[in-house]
Design a protein around this motif. Structure first.
Motif: not given
Lengths: 202, 202
Positions: A29-43
């Motif tokens: 996913g796209a890194a939002v913070t060091a411990t959190r990522a963001d996932y989208g429709a393609e995931h």
């Protein structure tokens, strides 16, 4: 979305999603913070595909990674990508010691088809013919002719539907080989039950 | 013959043969002494069958035991034995929560075939249709018609060949479902490669 939402939307447990991420079945996913990522429709779409390959097509995680990898990095001619996809799909068959497949060769010559021992499916056919023998149900010429004619018609239809767009053509060749096989097998089993329920029941 | 000869004749390691004996895939040999048993041609044939089911059809040891068990104790109508064999074969699909399979039902009605949600292959078809959607390759009516027509012709041929002898009919129904599937899949993959090598290569 967070991984927790991806999990609840797809029904795939968070631990499984993390496993797929580690194994390369799912892009990061796209890194939002060091411990959190963001996932989208393609995931979400990719997760549905991976579950279908594992649960319905019956691939292992390793086999699914190869198939999915062909979609992500489809270079070279479609013909070779198709060959790599077939090699990644079960049954895993070791090449013969001498590189020849005499029974498969005879069948393909009978059907007027190309015999190229480098095609993985040639070894698969040879072993499948051996297995039918081992089961006491050897395949005679009449069965070869009937199976060959009707499977050939299915293959003609499949090829007639290859999309013009190159990326879509790769997805169709790679995934169409895998996901339409369970449909065909289920239809054959239901065909038997349909005929049997009309004639053999009781 | 001793177990060592059975192993050398079949290429199956002694430890594997002992495992199959423990798991009930292979009947016990005739006891010669307290520590030695004698094996015959039927053990050799059964071992070849078990290897074919595991290596080529892709069954687990547990699934193979169910299939082999149907051969050993085939009671009741052939139709029900066929249903049990299909239930033992992959893909393992959980029944739907409400016991209905609307997409499979629509396909079977379109093809003019019996819809009976108790058939395991109905759940297999439903899941296979879902998997095709998940892969971005949904199955349209034209594909259903082509697949249904040609798979139906194959099923007609299969049913026309059911042996008259009841025990042979059971072996044919149980094993023919399993061992001819890899042949059909290999032929389809080779059909694609045949067409592709003529038109797409390069």
């Amino acid at each position: 979305m967070r991984i927790s939402e991806l999990s609840s939307r797809t029904g795939v447990p968070i631990a499984t999603i993390k496993y797929y991420l580690r194994e390369g079945l799912l892009p990061a996913g796209a890194a939002v913070t060091a411990t959190r990522a963001d996932y989208g429709a393609e995931h979400e779409r990719r997760l549905a595909l991976v579950r279908a390959l594992i649960d319905v097509v019956g691939l292992s995680v390793q086999q699914s990674r190869v198939v999915v990898g062909l979609l992500d990095a489809s270079e070279g001619p479609l013909f070779e990508t198709l060959g790599r996809a077939i090699s990644a799909l079960p049954p895993a068959v070791a090449p013969s010691a001498d590189g020849e497949y005499p029974r498969a060769k005879a069948v393909l010559e009978r059907l007027g088809q190309v015999y190229d021992p480098r095609f993985t499916a040639v070894a698969q056919l040879e072993r499948a013919l051996d297995a039918a023998d081992a089961a006491g149900l050897p395949i005679d010429d009449e069965r070869i002719d009937v199976y060959g004619r009707h499977v050939g018609a299915i293959a003609d239809f499949d090829v007639s539907r290859v999309p013009a767009d190159p990326a879509e053509a790769v997805a169709y060749a790679v995934l169409g080989t895998a996901v339409y096989e369970p449909v065909l097998l289920a239809l054959r089993r239901l065909g038997h039950q349909d005929r049997a329920s009309r004639s053999l029941r009781g």
